[in-house]
Design a protein around this motif. Structure first.
Motif: not given
Ligand code: FAD
Ligand code: NAD
Length: 458
Positions: A30-32, A37-39, A47-49, A304-306
């Motif tokens: 499930v992806e909203k 994702g964020t990275c 950002t790094k580009m 991850g971030d959650i």
């Molecule tokens: C500007 C910026 C720059 C960064 N640069 C770096 C870096 O240089 N190096 C580094 O190590 N880290 C960096 N980070 C941190 C890194 O991006 C995150 O730690 C990482 O992407 C987290 O991965 P994740 O899989 O936990 O979550 P995410 O990649 O955020 O994936 C979560 C996914 O879940 C989806 N989602 C959320 N809620 C729901 C829901 N209820 N239902 C369905 N889908 C949902 C979202 O749409 C998203 O696609 C940066 C962050 C930011 C904001």
């Protein structure tokens, strides 16, 4: 209700769990938003580009002290933006297409998921599903501070600021952490006047105190830096953002065409309503997990971030590999390794760190010694005429083991890697410094000399 073997919520690091070993599992994703994702879409990669391009744009100014006079004639923002996203957007779209079209065992739901009962998930598409196992990989989102008028004023976050139609003349950056300092570097290198607002008396204050102090000093030379400021109110007048601040000099107003909010990220456990399936969270919203990435509910994992205190992609990736293993081999659980998590801040100068800061070492009461090597004291530093960068090491004087390593200066993120390796593999400062060749004259001699300076027994 359709039932699955496994449901993955979020396609950041969650999407990399599935490989051919899951081919006979009935899986839902499930992806909203967009895939990746964020990275991939709004974080590390774009950002790094932009940072690399900003570094190139800063080169003429850096040449002056070396006797090279060149000029920056301008940056073609729309072209830069479209080059970055012209590469990224097709990857996100391709990632989704692959799962939808080429993975017959995977059902993709495009919607915002929310738990509605024990192991019952509303996919946001009108369908509620159940599963034996769930992986919570829904990441985090930018925090919007409670400043009166901020919503009506309008602001950018990392989600939108990289897609601006045009470069503004001025930008206010609210915040003084990773996101704030990286974007301040990018936009100021592209000619935007940046005002950076920090609540405390230092920028990047989670870094080692000497690193943060040096960065703050340099930031003040580059940006209109307002330290110790409380933001009282926001408004937009004739298209211009006005932030009303309170600080050491009393009340003041800063103005710009655009406002970037970068005051931290909050886990998406609330919008996912993990409580409805019995999953506990910490006070800051992080899902509670054990060392195996298990939540308190049987069959529900998080990564991850959650759930992580480290909002970093390399950590999310590591945890995703741990969850992958544990899903496949529940009888041989693997624990996540969070002992030595490094990070880099890709501003200017760059910063990289691993382990304890000196303030943490002091507070923890451990016995420690430090050593500092300036770039100015190594041959390659002379070549670059660097006068502000340094490597600071913190070590146990008895064992010679590193407790922390901090670099501020050119290529910090690259230079720190042997120190991360040493900490992981338990090598002593003397072993790393004297047990191998260090190519002369290169930047890694910064690390070699810092190690040699440590007053340690081993
Ligand atoms: C500007 C910026 C720059 C960064 N640069 C770096 C870096 O240089 N190096 C580094 O190590 N880290 C960096 N980070 C941190 C890194 O991006 C995150 O730690 C990482 O992407 C987290 O991965 P994740 O899989 O936990 O979550 P995410 O990649 O955020 O994936 C979560 C996914 O879940 C989806 N989602 C959320 N809620 C729901 C829901 N209820 N239902 C369905 N889908 C949902 C979202 O749409 C998203 O696609 C940066 C962050 C930011 C904001
Ligand atoms: N290079 C990288 O690895 C990288 C780059 C960007 C983001 N990230 C990750 O994303 C996370 C989020 O980044 P971030 O910069 O948003 O958060 P951050 O935690 O790094 O910094 C947030 C800053 O905002 C300040 N702040 C909080 N509330 C405020 C307010 N109301 N007014 C003014 N300032 C306020 C905090 O004091 C802090 O300095 C980071 O912690 C990091 O883990 C990593």
């Amino acid at each position: 209700m359709r039932h699955f073997d496994l449901v993955i919520i979020g396609t950041g690091s969650g999407n990399s769990i599935l490989d051919e070993r899951f081919d006979d599992w009935n899986v839902a994703i499930v992806e909203k938003g967009v895939f990746g994702g964020t990275c991939l879409n709004v974080g590390c990669i774009p950002t790094k580009m932009f940072v690399h391009t900003a570094n190139v744009a800063s080169t003429p100014a850096a040449g002056t002290k070396l006797g090279v006079d060149s000029e920056l004639h301008g940056v073609r923002w729309p072209e830069i933006r479209d080059r970055v996203f012209g590469r990224i957007d097709p990857i996100a779209a391709g990632g989704k297409r692959y799962r939808v079209e080429d993975c017959p065992n995977v059902t993709v739901f495009t919607g915002e998921a929310k738990f509605v009962g024990p192991k019952q998930l509303d996919t946001g598409t009108g369908e509620v599903i159940t599963a034996d196992r769930f992986v919570l990989a829904a990441g985090s989102r930018p925090v919007v501070p409670e400043i009166p008028g901020i919503v009506e004023t309008g602001f950018h976050t990392n989600d939108t600021v990289m897609r601006l139609d045009e470069l503004p003349r001025r930008m206010i950056v609210l915040g003084s952490g990773f996101v704030a300092t990286e974007f301040a570097h990018v936009f100021s290198s592209f000619g935007v006047d940046v005002t950076l607002i920090a609540r405390s008396g230092a920028v990047l204050r989670a870094e080692d105190e000497e690193v943060s102090a040096r960065f703050t000093e340099l930031a003040a030379q580059r940006w209109d830096l307002r330290l110790n400021r409380e933001t009282v109110r926001a408004e937009r007048v004739d298209g211009v953002v006005r932030l009303h601040l309170n600080g050491p000099n009393g009340a003041e107003v800063v103005e710009a065409e655009e406002l970037l909010v970068a005051v931290g990220r909050t886990p998406n456990s609330d919008t996912l309503d993990v409580a409805a399936t019995g999953v506990a969270t910490h006070l800051d919203g992080r899902v509670v997990v054990d060392e195996f990435q298990r939540t308190g509910v049987d069959g529900i994992w998080a990564l991850g971030d959650i759930s992580s205190p480290f909002q970093l992609k390399h950590v999310a990736n590591h945890e995703s590999r741990v969850v992958q293993h544990n899903l496949l081999q529940p009888e041989k659980l693997l624990a996540s390794d969070h002992r030595f998590v490094p990070h880099a801040v890709f501003s200017s100068p760059t910063i990289a760190a691993v382990g304890l800061t000196e303030q943490e070492a002091r507070a923890s009461g451990v016995n420690y010694v430090t050593a500092v090597q300036e770039y100015a004291g190594i041959a390659y530093g002379w070549a670059m005429e660097d006068t502000t960068g340094f490597c600071k090491l913190i070590a146990d004087p008895e064992t010679g083991r590193l407790l922390g390593a901090h670099i501020i200066g050119p290529e910090a993120g690259t230079l720190i890697q042997p120190l991360i390796q040493a900490m992981h593999f338990g090598q002593t400062a003397r072993t790393i410094a004297t047990g191998q060749y260090w190519i002369h004259p290169t930047m890694p001699e910064l690390v070699e000399n810092a190690l040699l300076k440590l007053p340690v027994k081993h």
